[in-house]
Design an enzyme around this catalytic site. Structure first.
Site, PDB file in Angstrom:
ATOM      1  N   ARG A  39       0.653  -1.245  -0.057  1.00 28.14           N
ATOM      2  CA  ARG A  39      -0.148  -0.028   0.198  1.00 28.14           C
ATOM      3  C   ARG A  39       0.908   1.094   0.077  1.00 28.14           C
ATOM      4  NH1 ARG A  39      -5.554   1.405   3.311  1.00 28.14           N
ATOM      5  NH2 ARG A  39      -6.271  -0.234   1.684  1.00 28.14           N
ATOM      6  N   HIS A  68      -7.371   0.712  -6.528  1.00 32.15           N
ATOM      7  CA  HIS A  68      -7.606  -0.222  -5.463  1.00 32.15           C
ATOM      8  C   HIS A  68      -8.245  -1.284  -6.001  1.00 32.15           C
ATOM      9  CE1 HIS A  68      -7.785  -1.471  -1.485  1.00 32.15           C
ATOM     10  NE2 HIS A  68      -8.832  -0.480  -0.889  1.00 32.15           N
ATOM     11  N   GLN A 121     -10.035  -3.967  -3.799  1.00 32.44           N
ATOM     12  CA  GLN A 121     -11.458  -3.655  -3.630  1.00 32.44           C
ATOM     13  C   GLN A 121     -12.690  -3.632  -4.304  1.00 32.44           C
ATOM     14  OE1 GLN A 121     -12.200  -1.538  -0.406  1.00 32.44           O
ATOM     15  NE2 GLN A 121     -14.240  -2.323  -1.093  1.00 32.44           N
ATOM     16  N   ASP A 170     -17.556   7.132  -1.840  1.00 34.10           N
ATOM     17  CA  ASP A 170     -16.075   6.974  -1.024  1.00 34.10           C
ATOM     18  C   ASP A 170     -15.988   8.215  -0.287  1.00 34.10           C
ATOM     19  OD1 ASP A 170     -13.683   6.017   0.012  1.00 34.10           O
ATOM     20  OD2 ASP A 170     -12.667   6.163  -1.772  1.00 34.10           O
ATOM     21  N   CYS A 226     -16.786   1.577   0.057  1.00 28.97           N
ATOM     22  CA  CYS A 226     -15.525   0.812   0.494  1.00 28.97           C
ATOM     23  C   CYS A 226     -15.241   0.778   1.975  1.00 28.97           C
ATOM     24  CB  CYS A 226     -14.415   1.036  -0.370  1.00 28.97           C
ATOM     25  SG  CYS A 226     -13.827   2.691  -0.336  1.00 28.97           S
ATOM     26  N   ARG A 239     -13.979  -8.552   1.110  1.00 26.76           N
ATOM     27  CA  ARG A 239     -12.446  -8.385   0.826  1.00 26.76           C
ATOM     28  C   ARG A 239     -11.737  -9.921   1.274  1.00 26.76           C
ATOM     29  NH1 ARG A 239     -10.611  -3.333   1.262  1.00 26.76           N
ATOM     30  NH2 ARG A 239      -8.728  -4.165   0.117  1.00 26.76           N
TER      31      ARG A 239
HETATM   32  N1   CP Z   1     -11.501  -0.263   2.063  1.00 30.20           N
HETATM   33  C1   CP Z   1     -10.481  -0.174   2.408  1.00 30.20           C
HETATM   34  O1   CP Z   1      -9.351  -0.438   1.776  1.00 30.20           O
HETATM   35  O2   CP Z   1     -10.000  -0.189   3.882  1.00 30.20           O
HETATM   36  P1   CP Z   1      -8.921  -0.070   4.508  1.00 30.20           P
HETATM   37  O3   CP Z   1      -8.147   1.412   4.371  1.00 30.20           O
HETATM   38  O4   CP Z   1      -9.176  -0.115   6.059  1.00 30.20           O
HETATM   39  O5   CP Z   1      -7.963  -1.154   4.217  1.00 30.20           O
HETATM   40  N1  NVA Z   2     -10.057   6.612  -1.464  1.00 29.19           N
HETATM   41  C1  NVA Z   2      -9.758   6.104  -0.049  1.00 29.19           C
HETATM   42  C2  NVA Z   2      -9.888   4.885  -0.042  1.00 29.19           C
HETATM   43  C3  NVA Z   2      -9.543   4.086   1.394  1.00 29.19           C
HETATM   44  C4  NVA Z   2      -9.841   2.659   1.355  1.00 29.19           C
HETATM   45  C5  NVA Z   2      -8.203   6.645   0.066  1.00 29.19           C
HETATM   46  O1  NVA Z   2      -7.233   6.420  -0.730  1.00 29.19           O
HETATM   47  O2  NVA Z   2      -7.852   7.056   1.250  1.00 29.19           O
END
Ligand code: CP
Ligand code: NVA
Length: 335
Positions: free
Chosen positions: A119, A146, A149, A241, A281, A309
């Protein structure tokens, strides 16, 4: 373990499947379908308390430069349920933070691990990890995409609606990483996607252009509007989101103001089909991008969505790790 489960991870994995999972767009259609099938089987097996130990002696690492609840915990729980183990590293834990190159780190970690979930911020960073590592690299979220997701979300829609092709998903709000990956997944699987985003907050144009080909093949549409009512009219599923993604905290005040007309609320929901499902999400900010009445209401599927997930990522791990092992064996057998 049931024979049906092990068949799903059999040698019939398509040859053109990439080593890594960096975007949904890069995955062959047949492979995405296969992930949906395997995830469904794994979910059923878990519900029936059947053993799912398809990845014994497998070590998964998660290297995260941003916080996470769902991605981290579902990957760690998933690999454990499959008989393997995980370790978690934040950016301050490894020497990359003190200047060791990704190239050297990826080479070393490839000798300890079977797969690595990253990440990070730039999509180019996961691409670099993937080039330098010999093990599968899985994109656990970047600023651009993502994919885990979006793949899980399509599983949730398929479960609720009994099909994917011909459905309409409406996304309202910030055209961010989640929106980009949803466009890729929808185009690949024949779901039409209609987005409503304010000017300047549209999804990535290169991704939209790239996905037009997949959408043509699957007979679906990608529409981008600035009016949320137009986007959600007749939709089977509604999605939103957060307005302030990780790394965008300094834009907080401007984003709250610009995105306010794009809230997913009871009024907007009325324009969708009466049985439309609501997705987010998570993490959610009630009163910002979604109202409490909608996310906690009868049309919300967000808890099932969060659970999925786990099942989808287990399918991803089984497919990618099994294939990487087969590839290594084949290479070793060559004279
Ligand atoms: N939706 C999602 O990826 O959540 P987190 O940021 O908690 O991993
Ligand atoms: N768009 C959000 C998604 C979190 C899972 C972010 O990048 O913070």
């Amino acid at each position: 373990m049931s024979g049906r489960l092990s068949n799903a991870a059999s040698p019939a994995v398509p040859r053109e499947v990439p080593k890594d999972l960096l975007t949904v767009a890069a995955l062959p259609h047949a492979f995405v379908k296969r992930l949906l099938t395997l995830a469904t089987q794994l979910k059923r097996a878990q519900r029936n308390r059947r053993r799912q130990q398809l990845l014994v002696d497998t070590t998964l690492d998660l290297y995260f430069e941003k916080p996470s609840t769902r991605t981290r915990v579902s990957f760690e729980a998933g690999i454990n349920q499959l008989g393997g183990q995980s370790l978690f590293l934040s950016s301050s834990d490894i020497q990359v933070s003190r200047g060791e190159s990704i190239a050297d780190t990826a080479r070393v970690l490839s000798r300890y691990l079977d797969a690595l979930v990253i990440r990070t911020y730039d999509q180019s960073t996961v691409e670099q990890w993937a080039r330098e590592a010999s093990i599968p690299i899985i994109n656990g979220l970047t600023d651009l995409s993502h994919p885990c997701q979006a793949l899980s979300d399509l599983l949730t829609i398929q479960e609720r609606k009994g099909r994917l092709r011909g459905l309409k998903l409406a996304y309202v709000g910030d055209g961010n990483n989640v929106a980009n990956s949803l466009i890729e997944a929808c185009a690949k699987l024949g779901v039409s996607i209609s987005l409503a985003c304010p000017r300047g907050y549209e999804p990535d144009q290169r991704i939209v252009d790239l996905c037009r080909h997949d959408a043509e093949v699957t007979g679906s549409h990608i529409d981008i509007h600035d009016d949320p009512v137009v986007a959600v009219t007749g939709a089977d599923a509604l999605y939103t989101d957060v307005w302030i993604s990780m790394g965008r905290e300094r834009e907080h005040a401007r984003r709250i103001k610009t995105l306010a007309p794009y809230q997913l609320n009871e009024r907007l929901l009325k324009h969708a089909k009466p049985d439309a499902m609501v997705l987010h999400c998570l993490p959610a900010h009630r009163g910002e991008e979604i109202t409490a009445g909608v996310i906690d209401g009868p049309q919300s599927a967000v808890w099932e969505q969060a659970e999925n997930r786990l099942h989808m990522q287990k399918a991803i791990l089984v497919e990618l790790v099994t294939r990487a092992r087969q590839h290594r064996l084949t290479k070793r057998k060559r004279p």
